[in-house]
Design a protein around this motif. Sequence first.
Motif, PDB file in Angstrom:
ATOM      1  N   GLY A  14       0.788  -1.240   0.000  1.00 48.20           N
ATOM      2  CA  GLY A  14       0.000   0.000   0.000  1.00 48.20           C
ATOM      3  C   GLY A  14       0.810   1.274   0.000  1.00 48.20           C
ATOM      4  O   GLY A  14       0.390   2.291   0.580  1.00 48.20           O
ATOM      5  N   SER A  15       1.961   1.299  -0.648  1.00 42.30           N
ATOM      6  CA  SER A  15       2.805   2.507  -0.650  1.00 42.30           C
ATOM      7  C   SER A  15       2.024   3.731  -1.112  1.00 42.30           C
ATOM      8  O   SER A  15       1.412   3.728  -2.186  1.00 42.30           O
ATOM      9  N   MET A  16       2.067   4.785  -0.286  1.00 45.18           N
ATOM     10  CA  MET A  16       1.340   6.011  -0.630  1.00 45.18           C
ATOM     11  C   MET A  16       1.818   7.120   0.310  1.00 45.18           C
ATOM     12  O   MET A  16       1.536   7.103   1.507  1.00 45.18           O
ATOM     13  N   HIS A  17       2.558   8.071  -0.251  1.00 44.26           N
ATOM     14  CA  HIS A  17       3.146   9.145   0.551  1.00 44.26           C
ATOM     15  C   HIS A  17       2.732  10.493  -0.032  1.00 44.26           C
ATOM     16  O   HIS A  17       2.835  10.717  -1.243  1.00 44.26           O
ATOM     17  N   LEU A  18       2.264  11.368   0.833  1.00 44.34           N
ATOM     18  CA  LEU A  18       1.740  12.668   0.401  1.00 44.34           C
ATOM     19  C   LEU A  18       2.712  13.768   0.788  1.00 44.34           C
ATOM     20  O   LEU A  18       3.133  13.872   1.942  1.00 44.34           O
ATOM     21  N   LEU A  19       3.070  14.592  -0.194  1.00 40.84           N
ATOM     22  CA  LEU A  19       3.967  15.723   0.030  1.00 40.84           C
ATOM     23  C   LEU A  19       3.191  17.003  -0.261  1.00 40.84           C
ATOM     24  O   LEU A  19       2.687  17.194  -1.378  1.00 40.84           O
ATOM     25  N   ASP A  20       3.063  17.874   0.749  1.00 42.81           N
ATOM     26  CA  ASP A  20       2.388  19.172   0.600  1.00 42.81           C
ATOM     27  C   ASP A  20       3.436  20.265   0.512  1.00 42.81           C
ATOM     28  O   ASP A  20       4.250  20.443   1.431  1.00 42.81           O
ATOM     29  N   ILE A  21       3.409  20.992  -0.615  1.00 45.98           N
ATOM     30  CA  ILE A  21       4.380  22.069  -0.848  1.00 45.98           C
ATOM     31  C   ILE A  21       3.617  23.317  -1.298  1.00 45.98           C
ATOM     32  O   ILE A  21       3.099  23.375  -2.418  1.00 45.98           O
ATOM     33  N   ASP A  22       3.516  24.315  -0.417  1.00 44.97           N
ATOM     34  CA  ASP A  22       2.832  25.569  -0.781  1.00 44.97           C
ATOM     35  C   ASP A  22       1.468  25.304  -1.427  1.00 44.97           C
ATOM     36  O   ASP A  22       1.175  25.781  -2.527  1.00 44.97           O
ATOM     37  N   ASN A  23       0.647  24.514  -0.777  1.00 48.37           N
ATOM     38  CA  ASN A  23      -0.708  24.190  -1.259  1.00 48.37           C
ATOM     39  C   ASN A  23      -0.727  23.379  -2.552  1.00 48.37           C
ATOM     40  O   ASN A  23      -1.748  23.301  -3.235  1.00 48.37           O
ATOM     41  N   TYR A  24       0.418  22.803  -2.915  1.00 49.89           N
ATOM     42  CA  TYR A  24       0.490  21.888  -4.055  1.00 49.89           C
ATOM     43  C   TYR A  24       0.724  20.497  -3.483  1.00 49.89           C
ATOM     44  O   TYR A  24       1.657  20.282  -2.697  1.00 49.89           O
ATOM     45  N   ARG A  25      -0.125  19.536  -3.891  1.00 48.00           N
ATOM     46  CA  ARG A  25      -0.120  18.223  -3.245  1.00 48.00           C
ATOM     47  C   ARG A  25       0.348  17.141  -4.216  1.00 48.00           C
ATOM     48  O   ARG A  25      -0.262  16.920  -5.272  1.00 48.00           O
ATOM     49  N   ILE A  26       1.444  16.485  -3.874  1.00 45.08           N
ATOM     50  CA  ILE A  26       2.026  15.426  -4.702  1.00 45.08           C
ATOM     51  C   ILE A  26       1.892  14.094  -3.969  1.00 45.08           C
ATOM     52  O   ILE A  26       2.290  13.967  -2.810  1.00 45.08           O
ATOM     53  N   LEU A  27       1.342  13.102  -4.661  1.00 46.58           N
ATOM     54  CA  LEU A  27       1.239  11.754  -4.114  1.00 46.58           C
ATOM     55  C   LEU A  27       2.319  10.889  -4.754  1.00 46.58           C
ATOM     56  O   LEU A  27       2.361  10.765  -5.984  1.00 46.58           O
ATOM     57  N   ILE A  28       3.202  10.349  -3.929  1.00 42.89           N
ATOM     58  CA  ILE A  28       4.245   9.457  -4.442  1.00 42.89           C
ATOM     59  C   ILE A  28       3.766   8.024  -4.236  1.00 42.89           C
ATOM     60  O   ILE A  28       3.656   7.558  -3.103  1.00 42.89           O
ATOM     61  N   ASP A  29       3.439   7.367  -5.326  1.00 43.16           N
ATOM     62  CA  ASP A  29       2.879   6.017  -5.366  1.00 43.16           C
ATOM     63  C   ASP A  29       1.457   5.990  -4.794  1.00 43.16           C
ATOM     64  O   ASP A  29       1.078   6.850  -3.989  1.00 43.16           O
ATOM     65  N   CYS A  30       0.713   5.002  -5.248  1.00 45.95           N
ATOM     66  CA  CYS A  30      -0.662   4.812  -4.775  1.00 45.95           C
ATOM     67  C   CYS A  30      -0.984   3.329  -4.967  1.00 45.95           C
ATOM     68  O   CYS A  30      -1.642   2.941  -5.925  1.00 45.95           O
ATOM     69  N   GLY A  31      -0.459   2.512  -4.043  1.00 42.23           N
ATOM     70  CA  GLY A  31      -0.530   1.067  -4.210  1.00 42.23           C
ATOM     71  C   GLY A  31      -1.668   0.423  -3.454  1.00 42.23           C
ATOM     72  O   GLY A  31      -2.241   1.004  -2.526  1.00 42.23           O
ATOM     73  N   LEU A  32      -1.989  -0.794  -3.842  1.00 43.14           N
ATOM     74  CA  LEU A  32      -3.000  -1.564  -3.130  1.00 43.14           C
ATOM     75  C   LEU A  32      -2.449  -2.032  -1.780  1.00 43.14           C
ATOM     76  O   LEU A  32      -1.319  -2.492  -1.684  1.00 43.14           O
ATOM     77  N   ASP A  33      -3.280  -1.918  -0.769  1.00 42.94           N
ATOM     78  CA  ASP A  33      -2.960  -2.354   0.577  1.00 42.94           C
ATOM     79  C   ASP A  33      -3.573  -3.736   0.782  1.00 42.94           C
ATOM     80  O   ASP A  33      -4.790  -3.896   0.762  1.00 42.94           O
ATOM     81  N   TYR A  34      -2.704  -4.737   0.965  1.00 45.38           N
ATOM     82  CA  TYR A  34      -3.168  -6.118   1.122  1.00 45.38           C
ATOM     83  C   TYR A  34      -3.267  -6.552   2.582  1.00 45.38           C
ATOM     84  O   TYR A  34      -3.480  -7.732   2.856  1.00 45.38           O
ATOM     85  N   GLU A  35      -3.126  -5.603   3.520  1.00 38.73           N
ATOM     86  CA  GLU A  35      -3.108  -5.994   4.927  1.00 38.73           C
ATOM     87  C   GLU A  35      -4.440  -6.575   5.390  1.00 38.73           C
ATOM     88  O   GLU A  35      -4.502  -7.274   6.389  1.00 38.73           O
ATOM     89  N   GLY A  36      -5.515  -6.277   4.670  1.00 40.60           N
ATOM     90  CA  GLY A  36      -6.814  -6.832   5.028  1.00 40.60           C
ATOM     91  C   GLY A  36      -7.047  -8.209   4.450  1.00 40.60           C
ATOM     92  O   GLY A  36      -8.164  -8.736   4.526  1.00 40.60           O
ATOM     93  N   GLY A  37      -6.024  -8.805   3.840  1.00 36.36           N
ATOM     94  CA  GLY A  37      -6.184 -10.114   3.224  1.00 36.36           C
ATOM     95  C   GLY A  37      -6.814  -9.999   1.854  1.00 36.36           C
ATOM     96  O   GLY A  37      -6.556  -9.063   1.095  1.00 36.36           O
TER      97      GLY A  37
END
Length: 467
Positions: A14-37
């Motif tokens: 489930g890799s997904m990291h959000l970077l907020d820079i001066d009201n500009y929002r960048i998402l680095i990766d957006c993976g499926l999270d398998y922790e729920g089986g």
Amino acid sequence: MKLTCWGAAKQVTGSMHLLDIDNYRILIDCGLDYEGGKDLSHNANFPFNPAEIDLIILTHAHIDHSGNIPTLIKEGYKGQILCTPPTAELSQLLLSDAVNLFFNKKKGNPKGRRKLRNRSQADLYTAPLYLQKHVMDTADRMVTVAYHKQFQIRDNISLEFIPTGHLLGAAACKLTVSDNGVQKTITFTGDIGRQNSPVLVDPEILSQTEYLVCESTYGGKHHSTDSTIEETLIKHITETCLEQPGRLIIPAFSVGRTQALVYSLNKIFSKKLLPPIPVFVDSPLANRATEVYRKYKNYVNEEAEAFYETYGDKFEFENLSYVKELKESKEIADHFEPCIIISSAGMLEGGRIQDHLFHNIQNIYAKILFIGYCSEGTLGHRLLRGDAFIRLKGKDLAVFAKIDKTDLFSGHADHQDILDYIAAIPKKPKRIFLVHGEQSSMLALKNDLENKDYQVSLPEKGMVFEL
């Protein structure tokens, strides 16, 4: 500048990291999270408004990094997706395959959806996260960027992709940001590959970065070093197919692992280190992925390029057959000569490999050789732990085939590899954030890094860091 880790925080998927820079929002990766089986429905709920994300940067194509982008688009994301050219093509293959898997899971309710009465029953027939149309929308949003090309995202934000091995086109992404007049750098490693991997380039040394968001999958673990890939394969082939009339069955993930395996077998047979033995690659997805590897041959390592010059196509040799139709796949069961069968899925959870397993698990002359990780609860994991019986296709089958494994095809850097990767950065980062690993792996890596005077954090999901 703010960093929020919304995925792969004290877990692998489930890799997904959000970077907020001066009201500009960048998402680095957006993976499926398998922790729920097997129930993936929690992936439909984002902890932010998808429409408020301005940009996605994709480090590589694997589903735990790319697999939830179509859901994000379905829920209102309108921006671009920046990635390398091979990542764009491989992710489209994997996302299309994910849609097929969603619909295959729905087949578990033979009486039809209207018969479902409660939540527990409904879980057997979960609506797909997204459709093929959303995968096509994802492909349309992709903008490809070559390695080492400075890509200007905004006046105050630039991006550089740096090779990490691991998978064709995989990259660390380094962002250089002017934040209120102060220049800052942050690098997201994605997944880091191994040195001297088949086909893939070595992870490249990073230039100076103030902040590092680093994977830790194999923290605390060390890969085998007592033999080479070719030596290991020759040993298993000799024992199974030459010293006896057996079958070597190798479950392998279709994208990345299969290509590395085929190339390694090509080296063995092209150099006549073994007599020719029929090799069947039985995975439609692997066949399509191999075409992408052929197309982007300038992304492979120097050894693979040199092999191409001497022997020709890295993924083609005389005794190799790519199985296309299901009819051809079923005919392999009637092939009684010694052979090697490569098929997906790597953990035995679905795919054509289950047919080969069904026909061979009680064959004393067969060997199942695992070349990748099998997570707990999977059929592959049960075989590796030594279960004497398995249930497959509605039948209880005794395990008479030999079961073995090797970690030489692992696509991840181990504990020492990660330490070396970080140590090669010219100046210590101000802070390292460890993600994409089990907590025990992160702690082992954190302890070693702190002993070397690095500042290390283990983000909780949703934790915000001011950079």
